[in-house]
Design an enzyme around this catalytic site. Sequence first.
Site, mmCIF file in Angstrom:
data_model
loop_
_atom_site.group_PDB
_atom_site.id
_atom_site.type_symbol
_atom_site.label_atom_id
_atom_site.label_comp_id
_atom_site.label_asym_id
_atom_site.label_seq_id
_atom_site.Cartn_x
_atom_site.Cartn_y
_atom_site.Cartn_z
ATOM 1 N N CYS A 128 -61.984 12.520 -79.490
ATOM 2 C CA CYS A 128 -61.154 13.313 -80.381
ATOM 3 C C CYS A 128 -61.231 12.829 -81.813
ATOM 4 O O CYS A 128 -61.649 11.722 -82.098
ATOM 5 C CB CYS A 128 -59.699 13.294 -79.928
ATOM 6 N N GLY A 129 -60.787 13.678 -82.707
ATOM 7 C CA GLY A 129 -60.681 13.311 -84.105
ATOM 8 C C GLY A 129 -59.289 13.621 -84.588
ATOM 9 O O GLY A 129 -58.374 13.849 -83.804
#
Length: 282
Positions: free
Chosen positions: A121-122
């Site tokens: 994820c970011g």
Amino acid sequence: MNKVGKAEILKIGKGAPVFRPDLIAVEEPLEIRIGFGKEGKREQRSISVTMRTPGHDFELALGFLFTENIISAYDEVVSIRYCQDAGRQEERENVVRVELSPEVQIDFKKIERHFYTSSSCGVCSKTSIDAVKTGCPVLHSSLKVDESIIHQAPAILRREQQVFEYTGGLHAAGLFSQQGELIIMREDVGRHNALDKLVGAALVKQMIPLADYFVLVSGRASFELVQKSLMAGIPLMAAVGAPSSLAVALATDFNMTLLGFVRNLSFNVYCGRERLIYENKN
């Protein structure tokens, strides 16, 4: 805990399909808990669950706390250990508790976005992005790196990726000196975890800020990786893959040199070219 697992696969290719054993990268959750508060009023709270490759878990927890601006130095940590009250042994090895100094003040509203993090994820939402920018230092490092050093770095990093050689499924982050020596290398199924492990190792060694080094990441350069590198004072990030638009914008805003597509004796400079020594072939 094992970094490499086994699987029975059906291999389909030019010949007849065949069943064979294969090796795969292990991915398991790691919960990071902190103990905080004044003496006699200590509290415990879970602040993140990240999907990671087991190994260097304490460094991962320390790197995460540092790059997310929860701690500012290693001496703010009283102790770090696996949680003994987390159930079965295998569950305990997936929960790390970091006891912080009573003097550490925590604003939990600023870290709400970290309560769950996947291995890939970011950062999402403008609110999260603004929160991440808070605390990032503007870099003033005088580091200069010759282009030949950048060209050599991917091969050096790959040679040290022991688990990748078995599985092909891990990201790596390598910290290099100005002369091209690989100082620290960490692998993980999550690119941001690999960098957190690297930063955690540097934090324990009292090396931060890392103003005299550059970092190479094996995948793309995301906004989050640039932010974590900025927090560690790394003035130059090189990526084998492409940077995102937010990564370029953040690196530009905080005076970081950002390189992408570092492979096959070529790379792109997105910002901060003054830190590179290169031949003008025109």
